[in-house]
Motif scaffolding. Structure first.
Motif, PDB file in Angstrom:
ATOM      1  N   ASN A  40       0.840  -1.197   0.000  1.00 37.54           N
ATOM      2  CA  ASN A  40       0.000   0.000   0.000  1.00 37.54           C
ATOM      3  C   ASN A  40       0.874   1.245   0.000  1.00 37.54           C
ATOM      4  O   ASN A  40       1.733   1.402   0.873  1.00 37.54           O
ATOM      5  CB  ASN A  40      -0.896   0.040   1.246  1.00 37.54           C
ATOM      6  N   THR A  52      -4.906   5.695   0.818  1.00 34.92           N
ATOM      7  CA  THR A  52      -4.332   4.394   0.466  1.00 34.92           C
ATOM      8  C   THR A  52      -4.474   4.105  -1.019  1.00 34.92           C
ATOM      9  O   THR A  52      -5.547   4.294  -1.600  1.00 34.92           O
ATOM     10  CB  THR A  52      -5.040   3.259   1.242  1.00 34.92           C
ATOM     11  N   ALA A  54      -3.651   0.646  -3.127  1.00 34.45           N
ATOM     12  CA  ALA A  54      -3.264  -0.743  -2.866  1.00 34.45           C
ATOM     13  C   ALA A  54      -2.791  -1.432  -4.144  1.00 34.45           C
ATOM     14  O   ALA A  54      -3.437  -1.331  -5.188  1.00 34.45           O
ATOM     15  CB  ALA A  54      -4.438  -1.516  -2.272  1.00 34.45           C
ATOM     16  N   ASP A 110       3.239  -1.252   3.977  1.00 38.55           N
ATOM     17  CA  ASP A 110       2.780   0.112   3.731  1.00 38.55           C
ATOM     18  C   ASP A 110       3.965   1.061   3.744  1.00 38.55           C
ATOM     19  O   ASP A 110       4.876   0.920   4.575  1.00 38.55           O
ATOM     20  CB  ASP A 110       1.772   0.552   4.791  1.00 38.55           C
TER      21      ASP A 110
END
Length: 492
Positions: A40, A52, A54, A110
């Motif tokens: 992400n 976000t 993804a 992330d």
């Protein structure tokens, strides 16, 4: 480099190197060894929230491209007022920010990103670029870096409990079973530590509010001092984690400045210090020194304008006028909690040694010294509605002004609660905060820190928000007050 045995960041432990040294190749290796299937890319939007994008991992080559090149996004959907004809912008991962996200359908890697325009230059109205530029200019002109951290307050809303019911305004550092939401608080601590967010502690806060159909219980997380851009990112990540954990428990978390017609609201106090070569420059043998007083004077002289970043909704100003520990006067003091800026109690070496010996008779262990003296000054202006990147950037601008203004020491003397008791007041509305910012805007635009168009957008939003106040005086009309609280429940 040896990694501390207590290091909570799993990627740091896996790679055997500090996060500041992460590369795209390192992160590819971490994804492979941890068996992750998703990455992400995260960024802070114009509303101050964490967004976000993804990516499923299709191949090693694909993963490396995502982690190196980043992606294009529609800037006009991220930042209000962006021209739709030239709205494509780039987000590029900052590898040092990588962490494991435990909240999705599957664990993901992330990474926080920075914005760039079509020419590859830092996007001047992106939150992380504003605070980065503010920090750079301060260091270039003073040789010092501003380190900061926040005290993040929030409420958890739940149905009232029959067993050990909460006692109103009795939540300060309460323990279970009287404390409600302690397990949530501890889970938040665990997640944030594993994400590389430097934390000091967490505890129950004063605000226990018991209503007919719900209880509101206040909590606080205090972070550790880090460079300015990281401090802003840490606060945004912390808000996101609090909401995720609360939601998983079927509860609602709010950072709103006011959450009820009664009880304490949510502040966002920011501690800061000026550091050069690892040395805290605001403290001397006798306590806060002239550099510290200049820093305080800078904050106080810009306080009315800073409220445009730190207090962004009408309920911010109802909280100010509600009394208790919410400041209204533009002043400062040592240790007391009535001023806008407070100098917290720090650890004097001799006093500390005496306390430790008294508490632990016979102890001969040396007293450990922190690498950088822990003394800070606490700006008590902000609340849960703050645009944290812009507030911290504004604080860097104010600090620079205080350090360069020859009248700063005299101003600090005039605004000290020990010397006077008649001070200027903070704004009483969003519109008044906008007027204050407009009056001082040249200070914030200097050296390209705040783009003029960004300030224009902030002024417009504040004035529109003020115009949206429902009929009646919300300070006296209960219905108007409740409507404002409901409208700004999920701010920040």
């Amino acid at each position: 480099m040896a990694i501390d045995a207590f290091e909570p960041h799993p990627i740091v432990r896996l790679l055997g190197k500090p996060s500041a040294d992460f590369t795209a190749g390192d992160l590819v290796r971490a994804v492979e060894q941890l068996g992750l299937g998703q990455v992400n890319l995260r960024y802070v939007g114009g509303d101050g929230r964490l967004k976000t994008l993804a990516f499923p991992i299709n191949s090693r080559e694909h993963l490396l491209q995502v982690l190196t090149r980043g992606e294009r996004v529609d800037g006009s959907s991220v930042f209000a007022g962006t021209d739709t004809d030239s709205s494509d912008v780039y987000i590029v991962p900052r590898h040092r920010t990588a962490f494991l996200n435990p909240f999705g359908e599957r664990c993901s890697l992330d990474v926080l990103c920075s914005f760039y325009d079509e020419a590859g230059k830092p996007l001047p109205y992106a939150r992380e670029q504003v605070v980065r530029r503010a920090a750079e200019v301060l260091t270039q002109q003073t040789g010092m870096s501003l380190e900061a951290f926040g005290e993040l307050e929030y409420y958890l809303a739940d149905a009232p409990e029959r067993i050990y019911p909460v006692e109103e305004e009795r939540g300060y550092q309460e323990s279970g079973p009287f404390s409600k939401g302690q397990r949530i608080r501890e889970q938040v601590l665990g997640h944030l530590s594993a994400m590389g967010v430097a934390l000091k502690y967490a505890h129950g806060e004063v605000g226990n509010i018991l209503e007919d159909d719900r209880q509101l219980v206040q909590h606080e997380i205090e972070l550790q001092p880090v460079p300015l851009e990281q401090a802003a990112d840490n606060l945004v990540v912390a808000k996101w984690v609090v909401r995720e954990v609360a939601s998983a428990h079927g509860l609602e978390a709010t950072f709103a400045p006011l959450v009820s017609g009664q009880g304490a609201g949510n502040g966002l106090h920011i501690h800061s210090r000026l550091v050069r070569n690892g040395v805290n420059k605001i403290i001397g043998e006798e306590g806060i020194n002239d550099t510290g007083r200049q820093l305080i004077a800078g904050y106080l002289s810009a306080a009315r304008a800073l409220s445009a970043f730190g207090n962004t909704v009408p309920t911010s100003y109802l909280r100010f006028t509600g009394g208790d520990e919410s400041p209204e006067d533009i002043c400062w003091g040592e240790k007391n909690r009535s001023g806008l800026v407070r100098v917290p109690l720090a650890w004097n070496g001799d006093v500390l040694a005496g306390m430790i010996t008294h508490a632990n008779p016979g102890s001969t262990e040396p007293v450990p010294e922190p690498a950088t003296h822990p003394q800070t000054v606490e700006l008590r202006l902000g609340d849960g509605s703050a645009d944290v990147h812009l507030l911290l950037a504004g604080m860097a601008v104010a600090a620079r002004h205080g350090l360069s203004d020859p009248g700063s020491l005299e101003l600090a003397e005039e605004l000290n609660t020990a010397n006077h008791d008649d001070f200027g007041q903070l704004p009483t509305s969003c519109a008044e905060a906008a007027d204050a910012l407009e009056t001082e805007r040249q200070i914030f635009e200097a050296d390209g820190v705040f783009l003029g168009a960004l300030l224009d957008a902030i002024l417009t939003r504040l004035r529109d928000t003020g115009d949206a106040t429902p009929g009646g005086d919300p300070g006296k009309d209960d219905a108007a007050r409740e409507e404002l609280i409901r409208r700004h429940w999920h701010i920040g």
